[in-house]
Design a protein around this motif. Structure first.
Motif, PDB file in Angstrom:
ATOM      1  N   GLY A   1       0.784  -1.235   0.000  1.00 52.89           N
ATOM      2  CA  GLY A   1       0.000   0.000   0.000  1.00 52.89           C
ATOM      3  C   GLY A   1       0.814   1.281   0.000  1.00 52.89           C
ATOM      4  N   VAL A   2       2.149   1.173   0.076  1.00 48.30           N
ATOM      5  CA  VAL A   2       2.978   2.385   0.146  1.00 48.30           C
ATOM      6  C   VAL A   2       2.783   3.256  -1.094  1.00 48.30           C
ATOM      7  CG1 VAL A   2       5.357   3.220   0.053  1.00 48.30           C
ATOM      8  CG2 VAL A   2       4.730   1.469   1.698  1.00 48.30           C
ATOM      9  N   LEU A   3       2.892   2.648  -2.262  1.00 51.50           N
ATOM     10  CA  LEU A   3       2.779   3.405  -3.503  1.00 51.50           C
ATOM     11  C   LEU A   3       1.332   3.839  -3.751  1.00 51.50           C
ATOM     12  CD1 LEU A   3       4.867   4.326  -5.467  1.00 51.50           C
ATOM     13  CD2 LEU A   3       4.456   2.322  -6.863  1.00 51.50           C
ATOM     14  N   LYS A   4       0.402   3.003  -3.366  1.00 60.44           N
ATOM     15  CA  LYS A   4      -1.012   3.335  -3.566  1.00 60.44           C
ATOM     16  C   LYS A   4      -1.400   4.579  -2.771  1.00 60.44           C
ATOM     17  CE  LYS A   4      -5.667   1.341  -3.242  1.00 60.44           C
ATOM     18  NZ  LYS A   4      -6.457   0.157  -2.845  1.00 60.44           N
ATOM     19  N   GLU A   5      -0.950   4.663  -1.526  1.00 62.79           N
ATOM     20  CA  GLU A   5      -1.247   5.839  -0.713  1.00 62.79           C
ATOM     21  C   GLU A   5      -0.664   7.096  -1.330  1.00 62.79           C
ATOM     22  OE1 GLU A   5       0.056   5.168   3.255  1.00 62.79           O
ATOM     23  OE2 GLU A   5      -1.151   3.358   3.525  1.00 62.79           O
ATOM     24  N   ALA A   6       0.577   6.988  -1.824  1.00 66.37           N
ATOM     25  CA  ALA A   6       1.213   8.144  -2.462  1.00 66.37           C
ATOM     26  C   ALA A   6       0.460   8.553  -3.719  1.00 66.37           C
ATOM     27  CB  ALA A   6       2.665   7.804  -2.805  1.00 66.37           C
ATOM     28  N   TYR A   7      -0.029   7.570  -4.469  1.00 64.47           N
ATOM     29  CA  TYR A   7      -0.762   7.839  -5.712  1.00 64.47           C
ATOM     30  C   TYR A   7      -2.091   8.542  -5.420  1.00 64.47           C
ATOM     31  CZ  TYR A   7      -2.231   6.860 -10.518  1.00 64.47           C
ATOM     32  OH  TYR A   7      -2.625   6.975 -11.829  1.00 64.47           O
ATOM     33  N   ASN A   8      -2.803   8.052  -4.409  1.00 72.07           N
ATOM     34  CA  ASN A   8      -4.075   8.683  -4.040  1.00 72.07           C
ATOM     35  C   ASN A   8      -3.863  10.100  -3.521  1.00 72.07           C
ATOM     36  OD1 ASN A   8      -5.442   6.372  -4.754  1.00 72.07           O
ATOM     37  ND2 ASN A   8      -5.473   5.534  -2.673  1.00 72.07           N
ATOM     38  N   ASP A   9      -2.761  10.295  -2.784  1.00 71.65           N
ATOM     39  CA  ASP A   9      -2.451  11.625  -2.264  1.00 71.65           C
ATOM     40  C   ASP A   9      -2.142  12.585  -3.412  1.00 71.65           C
ATOM     41  OD1 ASP A   9      -1.762  13.491  -0.054  1.00 71.65           O
ATOM     42  OD2 ASP A   9       0.242  13.354  -0.922  1.00 71.65           O
ATOM     43  N   LEU A  10      -1.457  12.093  -4.446  1.00 68.47           N
ATOM     44  CA  LEU A  10      -1.139  12.929  -5.601  1.00 68.47           C
ATOM     45  C   LEU A  10      -2.415  13.346  -6.327  1.00 68.47           C
ATOM     46  CD1 LEU A  10       1.262  14.035  -7.347  1.00 68.47           C
ATOM     47  CD2 LEU A  10       0.969  12.011  -8.790  1.00 68.47           C
ATOM     48  N   ALA A  11      -3.381  12.441  -6.414  1.00 69.22           N
ATOM     49  CA  ALA A  11      -4.648  12.758  -7.078  1.00 69.22           C
ATOM     50  C   ALA A  11      -5.384  13.882  -6.349  1.00 69.22           C
ATOM     51  CB  ALA A  11      -5.526  11.507  -7.133  1.00 69.22           C
ATOM     52  N   ARG A  12      -5.293  13.894  -5.023  1.00 75.42           N
ATOM     53  CA  ARG A  12      -5.958  14.946  -4.240  1.00 75.42           C
ATOM     54  C   ARG A  12      -5.241  16.282  -4.359  1.00 75.42           C
ATOM     55  NH1 ARG A  12      -6.308  10.583  -0.585  1.00 75.42           N
ATOM     56  NH2 ARG A  12      -4.413  11.287   0.482  1.00 75.42           N
ATOM     57  N   ARG A  13      -3.907  16.240  -4.297  1.00 74.89           N
ATOM     58  CA  ARG A  13      -3.135  17.489  -4.236  1.00 74.89           C
ATOM     59  C   ARG A  13      -2.867  18.088  -5.612  1.00 74.89           C
ATOM     60  NH1 ARG A  13       1.590  17.315  -3.184  1.00 74.89           N
ATOM     61  NH2 ARG A  13       2.030  15.072  -3.331  1.00 74.89           N
ATOM     62  N   LYS A  14      -2.537  17.245  -6.590  1.00 70.15           N
ATOM     63  CA  LYS A  14      -2.134  17.750  -7.901  1.00 70.15           C
ATOM     64  C   LYS A  14      -2.792  16.909  -8.995  1.00 70.15           C
ATOM     65  CE  LYS A  14       2.269  19.499  -6.121  1.00 70.15           C
ATOM     66  NZ  LYS A  14       3.734  19.506  -6.237  1.00 70.15           N
ATOM     67  N   PRO A  15      -4.052  17.185  -9.267  1.00 72.54           N
ATOM     68  CA  PRO A  15      -4.798  16.363 -10.235  1.00 72.54           C
ATOM     69  C   PRO A  15      -4.184  16.352 -11.635  1.00 72.54           C
ATOM     70  CG  PRO A  15      -6.030  18.341  -9.608  1.00 72.54           C
ATOM     71  CD  PRO A  15      -4.892  18.222  -8.657  1.00 72.54           C
ATOM     72  N   ALA A  16      -3.534  17.456 -12.046  1.00 73.04           N
ATOM     73  CA  ALA A  16      -2.940  17.501 -13.390  1.00 73.04           C
ATOM     74  C   ALA A  16      -1.803  16.484 -13.508  1.00 73.04           C
ATOM     75  CB  ALA A  16      -2.419  18.908 -13.690  1.00 73.04           C
ATOM     76  N   LEU A  17      -0.972  16.387 -12.469  1.00 69.58           N
ATOM     77  CA  LEU A  17       0.127  15.420 -12.481  1.00 69.58           C
ATOM     78  C   LEU A  17      -0.417  13.996 -12.439  1.00 69.58           C
ATOM     79  CD1 LEU A  17       2.794  16.976 -10.063  1.00 69.58           C
ATOM     80  CD2 LEU A  17       2.315  17.503 -12.453  1.00 69.58           C
ATOM     81  N   HIS A  18      -1.466  13.818 -11.645  1.00 64.86           N
ATOM     82  CA  HIS A  18      -2.091  12.501 -11.544  1.00 64.86           C
ATOM     83  C   HIS A  18      -2.648  12.076 -12.889  1.00 64.86           C
ATOM     84  CE1 HIS A  18      -5.416   9.683 -10.669  1.00 64.86           C
ATOM     85  NE2 HIS A  18      -4.596   9.221  -9.733  1.00 64.86           N
ATOM     86  N   LYS A  19      -3.270  13.010 -13.577  1.00 66.50           N
ATOM     87  CA  LYS A  19      -3.850  12.704 -14.885  1.00 66.50           C
ATOM     88  C   LYS A  19      -2.770  12.323 -15.892  1.00 66.50           C
ATOM     89  CE  LYS A  19      -6.672  14.676 -18.602  1.00 66.50           C
ATOM     90  NZ  LYS A  19      -7.379  15.875 -19.103  1.00 66.50           N
TER      91      LYS A  19
END
Length: 530
Positions: free
Chosen positions: A166-184
């Motif tokens: 879950g380490v990477l998954k948590e970081a990925y979900n956090d990125l979606a919340r904070r910086k949606p453009a990067l997540h996209k």
């Protein structure tokens, strides 16, 4: 120092054969793939590991085979002496009697038995039995290593490269919340299987490799129509996710890095240093000492890590001219993390790996018997590697892991510092001979006894060379060694004691030396291309 235990410190396995086995044998291919998938080890490194494993097995098989043959020859030699004595008695007219006749008959029977056994050994009929012996030995070695690891760290149950789920998954979900453009941008790139594989490697790679992987992913996405802004966002996303993963691992008490950080902090009593470590994504430089006072690469040791951090902290404050006792700002504490990473973790880590690789290759391809293995840290000065060959040559090697040029132009260890460095080496060698080697029983095997005698002879010649150089160069100013007359005197002493100066560059790019170093007959050694 392993000379008292092993008559030969080098491997003779053919690289081409090993590589063919790793790439063609089904079992080895399967093991290599498991290293890649399960432990996320790059394919090239997984194959190198399998080659090293194969080399160790071949070496072990050869050692056991040679041991069996040597034992037979010794027995036959003893029997020959007894038969010779009996025949001498007969020729001199002494009565043999029934007992003597039976004894002689028994001796001939034993010789015949040993000859038949020797023939079987030479025809390799006993290989399955030898393989069983080797398997048992390797298993015992592995069990011993596991036991030592357990004793060193009773919490080490998940292995060195355990990554909590879950380490990477948590970081990925956090990125979606904070910086949606990067997540996209990252999500879009992941849709392509080839790019997704590259990104997966990039997230766990060190900085230089990560940069190359990101560049590859960006080029592929741009070729598929992504805009420059989108590929720029992709790069930012990978770097942020990689940093978040690293921080999560280093600060997680379930990982060995996390536990090490906790144990190191318990040994740090400087509040500023402790806060700097706690605030940063610190990777600790391993520094466990071995039984001979050397440094075991990549062994985790909290006391050693704390000691190195304190040393680095003092150097940092001196170089940044921070007065003693002055509290540090958060910016300064963050600066220390970069100072540690650049000067200790990266620089010394690279040098440690390069020097050890050079030692391995010199032993493997030149049959160099190692007297001085690589030191633990690149900043400690002195020679890097010292060893001797069966022909009497003493090799002194300096490894260049960081040279930015293909030509090595300055090697202080080979010029104005050489005499002092040799004498420092000799003091250490004599300590090992007089203290450490005495922990082992004196060898009885003729080959081992000969090699031990050669080692002692090499140390004595090395000492005389250092003393003569010291006396000759006393008063020489820096650079005077390149005066033609002085160069001739310098070289004559090295030649007298059969000392050769070599530059290696195991993971560097050095392939030649400057014209001035050539005057000192310094040579570059590179392993042969398989």
């Amino acid at each position: 120092m392993t000379l008292p235990q092993s008559p030969r410190l080098s491997l003779r396995a053919d690289l081409g054969v090993l590589r063919a086995a790793v790439e063609g044998d089904a079992a080895m291919v399967r093991m290599s793939r498991e290293l890649e998938t399960k432990y996320r080890i790059p394919k090239s490194e997984a194959q190198e590991f399998m080659m090293a494993l194969g080399a160790a097995a071949l070496d072990g098989m050869g050692e056991l085979t040679l041991g069996r043959l040597t034992a037979r020859f010794r027995t036959m030699n003893a029997l020959r002496a007894q038969v010779g004595e009996a025949l001498d008695n007969i020729l001199s007219g002494k009565a043999m009697g029934d007992a003597g006749a039976q004894n002689l008959q028994s001796l001939f029977a034993q010789v015949k038995s040993e000859m038949e056994g020797l023939q079987k050994d030479l025809q390799q009929r006993e290989l399955p039995k030898i393989a069983d012996e080797l398997s048992t030995k390797l298993k015992q070695d592995l069990e011993g290593t596991a036991k030592n690891l357990k004793e060193a760290d009773p919490h080490l149950t998940r292995g060195r490269f355990y990554e909590p789920p879950g380490v990477l998954k948590e970081a990925y979900n956090d990125l979606a919340r904070r910086k949606p453009a990067l997540h996209k941008a990252f999500e879009t790139a992941r849709a392509d299987p080839e790019v997704a594989a590259i990104l997966q490697k990039a997230l766990t790679a060190e900085e230089q490799t990560q940069g190359a992987l990101i560049a590859d992913a960006k080029a592929r996405m741009h070729a598929k129509g992504a805009s420059l802004a989108e590929v720029a966002d992709l790069e930012k996303a990978v770097k942020e996710l990689g940093a978040a993963r690293r921080k999560a691992l280093i600060n997680n008490p379930e990982t060995i890095e996390g536990r090490m950080k906790i144990e190191v902090l318990e040994r740090i009593h400087d509040e500023d240093l402790a806060q700097a470590i706690a605030e940063s994504d610190f990777i600790l430089l391993p520094s466990a000492k071995d039984e001979f006072g050397g440094v075991r690469p990549f062994a985790m040791d909290a006391a050693g890590g704390a000691s190195r951090l304190k040393e680095a902290w003092a150097n940092f404050k001196t170089k940044r001219k921070i007065p003693e006792g002055q509290p540090l700002t958060k910016s300064q504490r963050s600066d220390f993390a970069g100072f540690w990473r650049e000067n200790y973790l990266v620089n010394e880590g690279r040098s440690m790996v390069s020097e050890r690789a050079a030692t391995w290759e010199l032993g493997r391809h030149e049959d160099l018997n190692i007297l001085k293995p690589p030191k633990g840290y690149s900043k400690s000065g002195g020679t890097d590697i010292v060893g001797f060959k069966d022909n009497g040559e003493i090799w002194v090697a300096d490894d260049k892991a960081w040279f930015s040029s293909k030509s090595a132009s300055d090697v202080p260890a080979f010029t104005h510092e050489l005499a002092d460095d040799i004498l420092a080496d000799v003091a250490d060698f004599e300590r090992q001979i007089n203290v450490e080697w005495k922990k082992f029983p004196e060898p009885t095997d003729p080959v081992q006894k000969q090699r031990l005698t050669m080692a002692r002879d090499a140390v004595e010649r090395y000492r005389k060379c250092g003393e003569e150089l010291k006396a000759k160069t006393a008063g020489w100013k820096k650079g005077e060694i390149f005066d033609p007359a002085k160069t001739a005197e310098f070289n004559a002493i090295l030649k007298k004691y059969n000392v050769k100066l070599k530059v290696t560059s195991a993971i560097g790019i050095v392939s030649e030396v400057s014209e001035r170093l050539k005057l000192l007959e310094v040579g570059v050694w590179k392993p042969p291309v398989p």
